[in-house]
Design a protein around this motif. Structure first.
Motif, PDB file in Angstrom:
ATOM      1  N   PRO A  99       0.787  -1.238   0.000  1.00  0.00           N
ATOM      2  CA  PRO A  99       0.000   0.000   0.000  1.00  0.00           C
ATOM      3  C   PRO A  99       0.815   1.282   0.000  1.00  0.00           C
ATOM      4  CG  PRO A  99      -0.085  -1.047   2.152  1.00  0.00           C
ATOM      5  CD  PRO A  99       0.569  -2.029   1.223  1.00  0.00           C
ATOM      6  N   ASP A 100       2.033   1.273   0.540  1.00  0.00           N
ATOM      7  CA  ASP A 100       2.793   2.516   0.625  1.00  0.00           C
ATOM      8  C   ASP A 100       3.765   2.699  -0.530  1.00  0.00           C
ATOM      9  OD1 ASP A 100       4.314   0.388   1.501  1.00  0.00           O
ATOM     10  OD2 ASP A 100       5.449   1.571   2.949  1.00  0.00           O
ATOM     11  N   VAL A 101       3.671   1.852  -1.546  1.00  0.00           N
ATOM     12  CA  VAL A 101       4.516   1.965  -2.728  1.00  0.00           C
ATOM     13  C   VAL A 101       3.623   2.061  -3.959  1.00  0.00           C
ATOM     14  CG1 VAL A 101       6.316   0.896  -4.131  1.00  0.00           C
ATOM     15  CG2 VAL A 101       6.386   0.647  -1.645  1.00  0.00           C
ATOM     16  N   TRP A 102       3.894   3.058  -4.799  1.00  0.00           N
ATOM     17  CA  TRP A 102       3.212   3.196  -6.077  1.00  0.00           C
ATOM     18  C   TRP A 102       4.198   2.917  -7.201  1.00  0.00           C
ATOM     19  CZ3 TRP A 102      -0.488   8.057  -6.250  1.00  0.00           C
ATOM     20  CH2 TRP A 102      -1.464   7.924  -5.251  1.00  0.00           C
ATOM     21  N   GLY A 103       3.674   2.744  -8.397  1.00  0.00           N
ATOM     22  CA  GLY A 103       4.509   2.528  -9.570  1.00  0.00           C
ATOM     23  C   GLY A 103       4.509   3.751 -10.465  1.00  0.00           C
TER      24      GLY A 103
ATOM     25  N   VAL B  32       1.361  -2.882  -6.700  1.00  0.00           N
ATOM     26  CA  VAL B  32       1.248  -1.576  -6.046  1.00  0.00           C
ATOM     27  C   VAL B  32      -0.190  -1.086  -6.108  1.00  0.00           C
ATOM     28  CG1 VAL B  32       3.634  -1.003  -6.604  1.00  0.00           C
ATOM     29  CG2 VAL B  32       1.808  -0.248  -8.132  1.00  0.00           C
ATOM     30  N   GLN B  33      -0.471  -0.110  -5.267  1.00  0.00           N
ATOM     31  CA  GLN B  33      -1.838   0.399  -5.153  1.00  0.00           C
ATOM     32  C   GLN B  33      -2.238   1.270  -6.337  1.00  0.00           C
ATOM     33  OE1 GLN B  33      -2.478   2.957  -1.713  1.00  0.00           O
ATOM     34  NE2 GLN B  33      -4.450   1.989  -1.357  1.00  0.00           N
TER      35      GLN B  33
ATOM     36  N   VAL C 267       4.085   8.697  -0.677  1.00  0.00           N
ATOM     37  CA  VAL C 267       4.321   7.324  -1.097  1.00  0.00           C
ATOM     38  C   VAL C 267       5.747   7.165  -1.618  1.00  0.00           C
ATOM     39  CG1 VAL C 267       1.898   6.887  -1.646  1.00  0.00           C
ATOM     40  CG2 VAL C 267       3.437   7.745  -3.427  1.00  0.00           C
ATOM     41  N   SER C 268       6.196   5.915  -1.637  1.00  0.00           N
ATOM     42  CA  SER C 268       7.481   5.560  -2.231  1.00  0.00           C
ATOM     43  C   SER C 268       7.214   4.904  -3.585  1.00  0.00           C
ATOM     44  CB  SER C 268       8.249   4.619  -1.295  1.00  0.00           C
ATOM     45  OG  SER C 268       8.480   5.244  -0.038  1.00  0.00           O
ATOM     46  N   TRP C 269       8.295   4.635  -4.351  1.00  0.00           N
ATOM     47  CA  TRP C 269       8.093   4.354  -5.763  1.00  0.00           C
ATOM     48  C   TRP C 269       8.914   3.190  -6.293  1.00  0.00           C
ATOM     49  CZ3 TRP C 269       4.309   6.981  -8.208  1.00  0.00           C
ATOM     50  CH2 TRP C 269       3.858   8.153  -7.580  1.00  0.00           C
ATOM     51  N   LEU C 270       8.271   2.360  -7.106  1.00  0.00           N
ATOM     52  CA  LEU C 270       8.953   1.533  -8.077  1.00  0.00           C
ATOM     53  C   LEU C 270       8.926   2.309  -9.386  1.00  0.00           C
ATOM     54  CD1 LEU C 270       7.460  -2.038  -7.445  1.00  0.00           C
ATOM     55  CD2 LEU C 270       9.798  -1.283  -6.961  1.00  0.00           C
ATOM     56  N   VAL C 271      10.100   2.667  -9.888  1.00  0.00           N
ATOM     57  CA  VAL C 271      10.185   3.493 -11.096  1.00  0.00           C
ATOM     58  C   VAL C 271      10.774   2.648 -12.219  1.00  0.00           C
ATOM     59  CG1 VAL C 271      11.055   5.610 -12.126  1.00  0.00           C
ATOM     60  CG2 VAL C 271      10.511   5.553  -9.684  1.00  0.00           C
TER      61      VAL C 271
ATOM     62  N   LEU D 134      12.988  -6.219  -5.865  1.00  0.00           N
ATOM     63  CA  LEU D 134      13.232  -4.835  -5.452  1.00  0.00           C
ATOM     64  C   LEU D 134      12.500  -4.508  -4.160  1.00  0.00           C
ATOM     65  CD1 LEU D 134      13.032  -2.892  -8.835  1.00  0.00           C
ATOM     66  CD2 LEU D 134      15.020  -3.028  -7.331  1.00  0.00           C
ATOM     67  N   LEU D 135      11.243  -4.907  -4.072  1.00  0.00           N
ATOM     68  CA  LEU D 135      10.470  -4.628  -2.868  1.00  0.00           C
ATOM     69  C   LEU D 135      11.049  -5.347  -1.657  1.00  0.00           C
ATOM     70  CD1 LEU D 135       6.845  -4.759  -4.316  1.00  0.00           C
ATOM     71  CD2 LEU D 135       8.052  -2.733  -3.493  1.00  0.00           C
ATOM     72  N   ALA D 136      11.575  -6.537  -1.879  1.00  0.00           N
ATOM     73  CA  ALA D 136      12.161  -7.291  -0.771  1.00  0.00           C
ATOM     74  C   ALA D 136      13.443  -6.651  -0.255  1.00  0.00           C
ATOM     75  CB  ALA D 136      12.430  -8.722  -1.204  1.00  0.00           C
TER      76      ALA D 136
END
Length: 208
Positions: free
Chosen positions: A10-14, A51-52, A95-99, A115-117
């Motif tokens: 929930p706290d990471v967006w793409g 991601v959310q 929020v934090s990001w996967l870019v 990456l999330l791990a």
């Protein structure tokens, strides 16, 4: 190999970056078609499983199926990945990001999970060193929301290269496990497409 369960974080967006000039390819790379989907659609689908919310940073025509996505303009006066990453952090500071880039057709869910791990308290970013040669990847990377002041300082000082981050405490530069490394391959020229199932868009609504 360490991964996380394929559930929504929930706290990471793409964030998908588009809008490069694509001079070497000749057409917008995010509109290349592979197995019935544009690269943009495939990228958003993969991110959306983990991601959310997914947003698009940069200018460029999107397929009709993606027109409802939130979009942010690159930060004026900046270039390269920093322009889009900082735009996302400014627009959604909580929020934090996967870019990811729009031209990484081999990206897969396992690489995103890896990456999330790699996240843990105090980690500002995860920028993989895929080849193990000290060259880090700024895209298909993780950026914690707490890194924004550092990126703002880079933008103000004119230091725009994201690899400047790799020497900072809190920036992890791990080498991905061997089975995941092809996920970071990007496509820049028509020659790169040889042997790939990707092809140019054929419908007018995807041209731009």
């Amino acid at each position: 190999m360490t991964t996380i369960a394929p559930s929504i974080v929930p706290d990471v967006w793409g964030c998908m970056l588009i809008g490069g000039k694509s001079r070497r390819m000749g057409v917008p790379k995010h509109l290349l078609v592979q197995e019935g989907l544009t690269w943009a659609e495939r990228t958003v689908h993969l991110l959306g499983q983990l991601v959310q919310q997914v947003i698009v940073a940069g200018a460029g025509v999107l397929p009709p199926s993606l027109l409802s996505l939130p979009r942010v303009a690159d930060v004026e006066g900046l270039a390269g990945p920093l322009a889009g990453i900082l735009a996302a952090l400014r627009a959604y500071p909580e929020v934090s990001w996967l870019v990811v880039a729009c031209d990484q057709p081999d990206m897969h869910q396992e690489a995103l999970q890896w990456l999330l791990a790699c996240r843990e308290p105090g980690v500002l970013a995860v920028m993989p060193d895929v080849a193990g040669n000290g060259r880090v990847e700024p895209l298909l990377a993780y950026y914690d929301r707490s890194i924004r002041p550092i990126l703002e300082e880079m933008a103000t000082s004119g230091h725009l290269r994201m690899n400047r981050l790799q020497s900072l405490p809190g920036v992890k530069t791990p080498r991905p496990p061997l089975p995941l490394r092809t996920a970071w391959r990007n496509i820049n020229t028509p020659v790169d497409l040889v042997g790939s199932s990707a092809h140019l868009p054929s419908t007018p609504c995807l041209r731009g």
